[in-house]
Design an enzyme around this catalytic site. Structure first.
Site, short mmCIF file in Angstrom:
data_model
loop_
_atom_site.label_atom_id
_atom_site.label_comp_id
_atom_site.label_asym_id
_atom_site.label_seq_id
_atom_site.Cartn_x
_atom_site.Cartn_y
_atom_site.Cartn_z
N ARG A 1 -2.19 113.59 115.18
CA ARG A 1 -1.83 112.58 116.17
C ARG A 1 -3.06 111.97 116.85
O ARG A 1 -2.96 110.92 117.49
CB ARG A 1 -0.92 113.22 117.24
CG ARG A 1 0.44 113.63 116.71
CD ARG A 1 1.14 114.56 117.68
NE ARG A 1 1.45 113.92 118.93
CZ ARG A 1 2.63 113.38 119.23
NH1 ARG A 1 3.60 113.38 118.34
NH2 ARG A 1 2.85 112.84 120.42
N GLU B 1 -10.24 100.20 112.38
CA GLU B 1 -9.71 101.50 112.79
C GLU B 1 -10.55 102.66 112.26
O GLU B 1 -10.85 103.60 112.99
CB GLU B 1 -8.27 101.68 112.29
CG GLU B 1 -7.21 101.00 113.12
CD GLU B 1 -5.82 101.24 112.57
OE1 GLU B 1 -4.91 101.50 113.36
OE2 GLU B 1 -5.64 101.18 111.33
N HIS C 1 -11.90 75.34 113.44
CA HIS C 1 -11.61 75.25 114.87
C HIS C 1 -12.33 76.33 115.67
O HIS C 1 -11.91 76.66 116.78
CB HIS C 1 -10.10 75.33 115.10
CG HIS C 1 -9.35 74.21 114.48
ND1 HIS C 1 -9.45 72.91 114.92
CD2 HIS C 1 -8.50 74.18 113.41
CE1 HIS C 1 -8.69 72.12 114.18
NE2 HIS C 1 -8.10 72.87 113.25
N LYS D 1 -7.24 97.77 109.57
CA LYS D 1 -7.60 98.99 108.85
C LYS D 1 -9.11 99.20 108.87
O LYS D 1 -9.59 100.31 109.09
CB LYS D 1 -7.11 98.92 107.40
CG LYS D 1 -5.63 99.13 107.23
CD LYS D 1 -5.22 100.55 107.58
CE LYS D 1 -3.83 100.63 108.13
NZ LYS D 1 -3.60 100.04 109.43
N TRP E 1 -5.41 113.18 124.43
CA TRP E 1 -6.00 111.88 124.11
C TRP E 1 -6.24 111.20 125.44
O TRP E 1 -5.30 110.93 126.20
CB TRP E 1 -5.04 111.07 123.25
CG TRP E 1 -5.54 109.73 122.80
CD1 TRP E 1 -6.37 109.48 121.74
CD2 TRP E 1 -5.23 108.45 123.39
NE1 TRP E 1 -6.58 108.12 121.63
CE2 TRP E 1 -5.90 107.47 122.63
CE3 TRP E 1 -4.45 108.05 124.46
CZ2 TRP E 1 -5.81 106.11 122.91
CZ3 TRP E 1 -4.37 106.70 124.76
CH2 TRP E 1 -5.04 105.75 123.99
N LYS F 1 -2.04 108.80 116.70
CA LYS F 1 -1.04 108.41 115.71
C LYS F 1 0.21 107.84 116.36
O LYS F 1 0.74 106.81 115.96
CB LYS F 1 -0.67 109.62 114.84
CG LYS F 1 0.33 109.31 113.74
CD LYS F 1 -0.25 108.37 112.70
CE LYS F 1 0.67 108.14 111.54
NZ LYS F 1 0.16 107.10 110.64
N GLU G 1 -3.71 92.85 108.90
CA GLU G 1 -3.61 94.29 108.65
C GLU G 1 -4.88 94.82 108.00
O GLU G 1 -5.34 95.91 108.32
CB GLU G 1 -2.39 94.57 107.76
CG GLU G 1 -2.20 96.02 107.35
CD GLU G 1 -1.92 96.98 108.49
OE1 GLU G 1 -1.94 98.20 108.24
OE2 GLU G 1 -1.69 96.52 109.63
N ASN H 1 2.06 115.05 128.95
CA ASN H 1 1.89 113.82 128.19
C ASN H 1 2.43 112.66 129.01
O ASN H 1 3.42 112.81 129.72
CB ASN H 1 2.66 113.87 126.87
CG ASN H 1 1.94 114.63 125.79
OD1 ASN H 1 0.80 115.03 125.97
ND2 ASN H 1 2.61 114.85 124.68
N GLY H 2 1.80 111.50 128.90
CA GLY H 2 2.28 110.34 129.62
C GLY H 2 1.28 109.89 130.67
O GLY H 2 0.12 110.29 130.67
N CYS I 1 -1.85 114.02 124.20
CA CYS I 1 -1.16 113.58 123.01
C CYS I 1 -0.13 114.62 122.50
O CYS I 1 0.95 114.25 122.11
CB CYS I 1 -2.20 113.28 121.94
SG CYS I 1 -1.55 112.42 120.53
#
Length: 608
Positions: A27, A488, A504, A485, A74, A603, A481, A99-100, A2
Site C-alpha cells: 500500500r 510515479e 499554444h 506511470k 504514509w 496504493k 497515463e 488512519n485518516g 496507511c
C-alpha cells in the site's frame, strides 16, 4: 494512513502483527510500529523506514503480548520520523493507531496543551490518544470514553485503541477509512485491508461508517452510538502471497504480464452465451439502464484516465453525452444534473476517499442511479453503489496501476455496449466491439513481445529530468497515463498534452534534452498528428513514437520508432497502454528507484 493491523487472541500476537504489516507493505508507507500489552505493561516498537527494520528491532529486543496494535504510516502531518510513526501513546497508558485525517486536530491540540498534555509528534493522530486519556480520568469504560471522543473529531478516520489498565480488550472505530473485523477460533483481529489477515481468519465483517467495535479474545460487540448492531460476516476471499512474484523481479512487471489473463477473466465474468450479461450488474439492471440518457464519471489518478478514454467512446460510438470529473474537484463545485444521468465511479480498491465522498454527495443530487467499476468485490464503493461492474484483475500489489487500468477500460467498453444498444449502437456494431474485446488478450501478449525493444529504448531516458507525452482523441488520455506511470516510478517529471496544443505553449519546452513520446494510432487524426510531430523536429526535439504498423512511419533523424499491431478500432487505446507501462518500468530500473513502492505514494488513498 496507511495500514492498521490489530489482534486480541489467546496467544502471543507479535508475529501475527509483524506478518500483517509486511502484507500491507504494497500500500506504500514510510514508517512502521507496534504496541503490545502484557500484564498491564505497554511495550512499544517503532521505526522510520521499512517493516524489515521493525522486524530486526523485534529480533534484537523482543516484545510480546496477547493484545496488540500495529501500523504502517504514509505521512500526512509531520515528516517520516520515529516520533511521528504509530502507535502514539498518552502517559504510557493509552496507545492508538490511526488512519485518516483529523481536520480539527490543531484546535484539539491547543485545548490539550492548555490541560498540560505534552505532544511528542507532529501528527494529527496523537490528539486521539490524549483525548482518550483525558476523559478516562472521569470514566472507567474505555468504550464509553471512545464513544464520547469521536463526537469531538472532525474528518475521516479509522483507529484502534488499547488501555494498559484494561488489558483484555481493545476498541476500534470506523468513520470513512476502511476497517475489517476478522473472526477466528483463537481470537479476533482487525485490519484496514483483508490482505493483512492471511490464513488467521476464515470470516470477516466489514465495519460500516459510525461503527464502534469492542473486541476481546472470546467475543466482540459492534455499536452505533450506544446501540448494539448486528453485522453479517462473510468468508474471507483468498489473498495474495506477499512473496509471490512468479519469478519476476518486481510485482509491477508481473502484473503487466498478467494483463491478458486479467482481461479474459473480466470478460468471462460479464459475458454469458457470447453476449453481455446485464444481470451481472444487478438483478434489476435492465430497468435502470433503460432510463439512462447521459453519463457522469467520477474517478482519480489512473482511473480518471480510463474514464477520459470512455468519454470519447460514449460520445463517438454510442452517441451518449458523457462528462468526467476528478473526484476531489467534483466534491467542491456546484452541479447541474441532467435528467436521466447515470453516475459512474471508477476505483481499483473501492476505498478511494475522494471518490467515496463524491458518490455520497452524488446520491443527494438526483442521478437516476449509481454504478461502480471496481476490482474489489467487498469494498466500500461496491457496497454503496446501486450497480456494480466488477473487474477481475486479481490483487494488484504494485502501487503504479497496470492490469487494474486495462481491465477498467474493458469494463467501460462493456458498459458502453450495454447503454449503446439502447441508443445508436447497431447489432452489427455491438458484435464488432465484442469481437475486438475477445481478441484483445492475444493482442496484448503480442505487444508484450516488444519488451526487449522497449528496454533498449529506455536507455535514452535514464539521464533525463523531463519528458513530454503527446496524443490525440481517445489516445490523449493514454498519453496522460503514460506520463503518470513515468513520473510515479522513475521520478522523471512528465506531462501529457493533446498534440494540437503544442503550439499554444508546450513548444517552448522543446530542445534536445526533452524526449517527446508520441502515441500514434492509425486513425483519422494521423495526418494532423504527423504535422504536430514535425513541429517538434523543427525545433531539435527527439521523438519516441509508438505507432501502429499501418502508419507508415520511418526511423529518420529525430524519430525513434516502436511499431505495434494495433489496428484502427475502438480498443486500440488499451494496446498502446502496454508499451508505455513497459517504458516506465525499464526507465525506473535504470534509475534505481523502488518500482513497487515508489516514494511518497500509497496504493489505496483513503484520505482526502
Amino acid at each position: 494512513m496507511c495500514g492498521i493491523i490489530a489482534a486480541v487472541a489467546k496467544q502471543n500476537v507479535a508475529e501475527f502483527l509483524l506478518e500483517g504489516l509486511q502484507r500491507l507493505e504494497y500500500r506504500g508507507y514510510d514508517s512502521a510500529g507496534m504496541a503490545l500489552l502484557s500484564n498491564q505493561h505497554l511495550q512499544l516498537q517503532k521505526c522510520s523506514g521499512k517493516c524489515s527494520e521493525l522486524k530486526a528491532a523485534q529480533e534484537k529486543n523482543k516484545i510480546d503480548g496477547s493484545i496488540g496494535i500495529a501500523h504502517t504510516r504514509w505521512a500526512t502531518h509531520g515528516a517520516a520520523t520515529v516520533a511521528n510513526a504509530h502507535p502514539h501513546l498518552s502517559h504510557e497508558r493509552i496507545a492508538i493507531v490511526h488512519n485518516g485525517i483529523i481536520e480539527n486536530h490543531q484546535a484539539l491540540r491547543d485545548e490539550l496543551i492548555a490541560k498540560q498534555y505534552s505532544f511528542t509528534s507532529d501528527t494529527d493522530s496523537e490528539v486521539i490518544a490524549h483525548l482518550i486519556h483525558y476523559y478516562l480520568q472521569a470514566e472507567t469504560s474505555l468504550r464509553q470514553v471512545v464513544q464520547h471522543v469521536i463526537t469531538r473529531l472532525q474528518g475521516s478516520y479509522a483507529f484502534a485503541v488499547i488501555d494498559c489498565q484494561q488489558d483484555n480488550h481493545l476498541i476500534a472505530v470506523r468513520q470513512g477509512s476502511p476497517l475489517l473485523l476478522g473472526l477466528a477460533s483463537n481470537g479476533h483481529y482487525l485490519a484496514s485491508d483483508a490482505q493483512a489477515f492471511n490464513v488467521a481468519c476464515q470470516d470477516v465483517i466489514y465495519l460500516e461508517n459510525g461503527d464502534l467495535a469492542e473486541i476481546s479474545a472470546d467475543q466482540y460487540s459492534i455499536y452505533q452510538q450506544d446501540n448494539v448492531v448486528i453485522r453479517k460476516s462473510q468468508k474471507l476471499q483468498s489473498v495474495a502471497n506477499a512473496d509471490d512474484k512468479a519469478g519476476h523481479p518486481h510485482y509491477m512487471i508481473k502484473e503487466i504480464y498478467e494483463q491478458a489473463e486479467a482481461v479474459r477473466s473480466t470478460l468471462r465474468a460479464n459475458l454469458k452465451d457470447g453476449s453481455i450479461n446485464e444481470q451481472a450488474l444487478a438483478s434489476q439492471a435492465g430497468k435502470i439502464l433503460d432510463q439512462i440518457e447521459f453519463v457522469q464519471i467520477i474517478a482519480c489518478g489512473s482511473s480518471y484516465h480510463a474514464g477520459k478514454v470512455a468519454q470519447y467512446w460514449f460520445e463517438e460510438i454510442a452517441g451518449i453525452y458523457c462528462q468526467i470529473d476528478i473526484a476531489s474537484e467534483f466534491r467542491y463545485r456546484k452541479h447541474v444534473v441532467r435528467p436521466g444521468t447515470l453516475l459512474v465511479t471508477i476505483s481499483q480498491s473501492g476505498e478511494t476517499a475522494d471518490t467515496l465522498a463524491a458518490l455520497e454527495l452524488a446520491k443527494t443530487l438526483g442521478y437516476v442511479s449509481t454504478l461502480t467499476i471496481c476490482n474489489v468485490a467487498e469494498s466500500s464503493l461496491v457496497r454503496v453503489s446501486d450497480l456494480v461492474l466488477l473487474t477481475k484483475a486479481g490483487i494488484e500489489i504494485g502501487v503504479a496501476s497496470s492490469k487494474a487500468f486495462t481491465t477498467q477500460l474493458v469494463a467501460l467498453m462493456l458498459l458502453l455496449i450495454m447503454l449503446g444498444r439502447r441508443h445508436q449502437l447497431t447489432d452489427k456494431k455491438e458484435q464488432e466491439l465484442l469481437n475486438q474485446l475477445l481478441d484483445l488478450p492475444e493482442r496484448i501478449n503480442a505487444t508484450l513481445a516488444l519488451d526487449a525493444e522497449i528496454k533498449e529504448l529506455a536507455k535514452a531516458f535514464a539521464n533525463k529530468q523531463h519528458a513530454l507525452f503527446l496524443g490525440r482523441g481517445s489516445h490523449y488520455p493514454i498519453a496522460m497515463e503514460g506520463a503518470l506511470k513515468l513520473k510515479e516510478i522513475s521520478y522523471i517529471h512528465a506531462e501529457a498534452y493533446p498534440a494540437g496544443e503544442l503550439k499554444h505553449g508546450p513548444l517552448a519546452l522543446i530542445d534536445a534534452d526533452m524526449p517527446v513520446v508520441t502515441v500514434a494510432p492509425n486513425n483519422q487524426l494521423l495526418t494532423k498528428l504527423k504535422s504536430n510531430m514535425e513541429e517538434v523536429r523543427a525545433r531539435g526535439g527527439q521523438l519516441y513514437v509508438l505507432a501502429d504498423r499501418g502508419c507508415g512511419f520511418l526511423e529518420v533523424d529525430g524519430i525513434r520508432l516502436i511499431e505495434i499491431d494495433a489496428p484502427e478500432n475502438a480498443v486500440a487505446p488499451i494496446l498502446f497502454t502496454v508499451p508505455l507501462q513497459l517504458l516506465a518500468y525499464h526507465v525506473a530500473l535504470l534509475k534505481g528507484t523502488d518500482v513497487d513502492q515508489p516514494r511518497n505514494l500509497a496504493k489505496s488513498v483513503t484520505v482526502e
